[in-house]
Design a protein around this motif. Sequence first.
Motif, mmCIF file in Angstrom:
data_model
loop_
_atom_site.group_PDB
_atom_site.id
_atom_site.type_symbol
_atom_site.label_atom_id
_atom_site.label_comp_id
_atom_site.label_asym_id
_atom_site.label_seq_id
_atom_site.Cartn_x
_atom_site.Cartn_y
_atom_site.Cartn_z
ATOM 1 N N LEU A 1 9.013 3.364 3.115
ATOM 2 C CA LEU A 1 8.167 3.893 2.047
ATOM 3 C C LEU A 1 7.151 4.910 2.558
ATOM 4 N N GLY A 2 7.131 5.163 3.859
ATOM 5 C CA GLY A 2 6.252 6.172 4.418
ATOM 6 C C GLY A 2 5.134 5.651 5.286
ATOM 7 N N ALA B 1 0.831 -1.207 0.000
ATOM 8 C CA ALA B 1 0.000 0.000 0.000
ATOM 9 C C ALA B 1 0.865 1.256 0.000
ATOM 10 N N ALA B 2 1.899 1.271 0.839
ATOM 11 C CA ALA B 2 2.796 2.424 0.869
ATOM 12 C C ALA B 2 3.522 2.570 -0.460
ATOM 13 N N ALA B 3 3.925 1.447 -1.058
ATOM 14 C CA ALA B 3 4.602 1.494 -2.356
ATOM 15 C C ALA B 3 3.680 2.046 -3.442
ATOM 16 N N ALA B 4 2.366 1.812 -3.286
ATOM 17 C CA ALA B 4 1.386 2.320 -4.247
ATOM 18 C C ALA B 4 0.980 3.758 -3.966
ATOM 19 N N GLY B 5 1.524 4.359 -2.883
ATOM 20 C CA GLY B 5 1.282 5.763 -2.598
ATOM 21 C C GLY B 5 0.176 6.057 -1.609
ATOM 22 N N TYR B 6 -0.369 5.045 -0.956
ATOM 23 C CA TYR B 6 -1.451 5.270 0.002
ATOM 24 C C TYR B 6 -0.902 5.586 1.396
ATOM 25 N N ARG B 7 -1.540 6.531 2.070
ATOM 26 C CA ARG B 7 -1.167 6.869 3.450
ATOM 27 C C ARG B 7 -1.618 5.722 4.336
ATOM 28 N N THR B 8 -0.653 5.060 4.962
ATOM 29 C CA THR B 8 -0.917 3.778 5.611
ATOM 30 C C THR B 8 -0.443 3.791 7.059
ATOM 31 N N LEU B 9 -1.274 3.259 7.936
ATOM 32 C CA LEU B 9 -0.904 3.007 9.326
ATOM 33 C C LEU B 9 -1.047 1.512 9.577
ATOM 34 N N MET C 1 -7.449 -3.670 -5.181
ATOM 35 C CA MET C 1 -8.864 -3.368 -4.996
ATOM 36 C C MET C 1 -9.103 -1.906 -4.639
ATOM 37 N N LEU C 2 -8.067 -1.186 -4.241
ATOM 38 C CA LEU C 2 -8.256 0.147 -3.666
ATOM 39 C C LEU C 2 -8.573 1.250 -4.672
ATOM 40 N N PRO C 3 -7.949 1.284 -5.861
ATOM 41 C CA PRO C 3 -8.175 2.428 -6.754
ATOM 42 C C PRO C 3 -9.638 2.667 -7.105
ATOM 43 N N GLU C 4 -10.425 1.594 -7.231
ATOM 44 C CA GLU C 4 -11.835 1.757 -7.599
ATOM 45 C C GLU C 4 -12.594 2.572 -6.564
ATOM 46 N N TYR C 5 -12.179 2.480 -5.304
ATOM 47 C CA TYR C 5 -12.923 3.135 -4.231
ATOM 48 C C TYR C 5 -12.191 4.342 -3.646
ATOM 49 N N LEU C 6 -10.869 4.274 -3.582
ATOM 50 C CA LEU C 6 -10.084 5.353 -2.971
ATOM 51 C C LEU C 6 -9.359 6.213 -3.997
ATOM 52 N N GLY C 7 -9.406 5.806 -5.264
ATOM 53 C CA GLY C 7 -8.656 6.514 -6.281
ATOM 54 C C GLY C 7 -7.232 6.011 -6.352
ATOM 55 N N LYS C 8 -6.587 6.309 -7.438
ATOM 56 C CA LYS C 8 -5.212 5.859 -7.636
ATOM 57 C C LYS C 8 -4.245 6.906 -7.108
ATOM 58 N N ARG C 9 -3.099 6.473 -6.620
ATOM 59 C CA ARG C 9 -2.055 7.356 -6.116
ATOM 60 C C ARG C 9 -0.814 7.222 -6.992
ATOM 61 N N ARG C 10 0.128 8.099 -6.785
ATOM 62 C CA ARG C 10 1.390 8.013 -7.508
ATOM 63 C C ARG C 10 2.247 6.938 -6.853
ATOM 64 N N ALA C 11 2.540 5.886 -7.596
ATOM 65 C CA ALA C 11 3.299 4.760 -7.055
ATOM 66 C C ALA C 11 4.744 5.168 -6.767
#
Length: 404
Positions: A184-185, A35-43, A382-392
Amino acid sequence: MSGVLERRSNVDQSQGFDLLVVGGGIQGCGIAQAAAAAGYRTLLIEQKDWGSGTSSRSSKLIHGGLRYLESGQFSLVRRALRERQVLLQIAPKLVHPVPFLIPLYDDSKRSDMALYTGLHLYRWFGRGLEHNDFDRFEPDDPEFDQLLHQGLERQGLRAIYRYWDAQTDDRLLTRAVAYSAQTLGAQLKRRCELLHAQPSDYGWRVDLAEGGRNYRIEASAIINATGPWVGRVQQRIHGAPAPLPVSLVQGAHILIEGSLGESVYYLETDDGRGVFAMPWQGDTLVGTTETHYHGDPAECEPTTVELDYLRETLKRYFPLLDVQIKQQFAGLRVLDNGDGGFFHRARDSRIQQHWFEGRGLISIYGGKLTTYRTTALKVVGMLPEYLGKRRALADTAQLMLEPA
């Protein structure tokens, strides 16, 4: 290691996250990394420590799953063999190839032809990959005696099959993936428990407990990757669907004093299963069993029946061995409910996703150590359909994993 993983983990309680990943085993750490590699803010949160549950109680193998061919799980075997290759390349300090030996006796349940066919199919599924060949040795071959531990039972021994898979330290691999997620953040919190989650305008309003204090964060989606605790955690999430019907299956291991050499022995049991006897830190790790478990996942321990089963299997093949148990442990698999034995039940992960009113809940049931990365990619896909795509930021197939 702990200090490194805690260094950047102070959560800004006013900040919202795209994802809250619950569970710091290999599946949760893999999802946080992807998820972090795909650009999502992750905890990522873990109630105890990274890899402290099932992910440190496995057979320590990175393998395609030779025995899964008998139950027709061809897709899993093919994918696992390719993931074995990826992990050998990105984690050479953590994953290393090791030879496996299958003794064939006059009274073995699997015939010579069955073993040859199975290994030929295993090689075919791994075509183009390294460490993908097998050999058959008979007692009059020059290498025969050199392959074997001198204590292996020779009466009725017709041949030895040798093939290759890989071995790892499962806890260290899990921690390396967690550290990669952090670089990766992703933010990481151990000894942190999810108390309750309620729908909010943001997605989820989540109450956490850590170090004697409670606080709240917001997340658009929750990933429940808590292994055998998946159903219990799901009950703390308001509006979550009912957990999938599953069986908890205990696998026990014993650590035996002394080494049987540098190869892993694949030992056929009286019930037709297989038990591995593996080199492990100068001693021999023996496992595993399959026993239905009904209690608290935190309290699973090897039973007397399981210990006897492993000890007797080992003594059958190494009758003169003085079996001194130095350590014993058990972990839990999450398998589909079903009638009959566990052998034919699917070993791949199942993913339950539930999106409603702008918020998501994805729960992971089961999964293999070897294929953690492909499970993570499937979840993050599965995430882009609902959360949008991020910069990988990165491709996890190219990220080197170092002991952390």
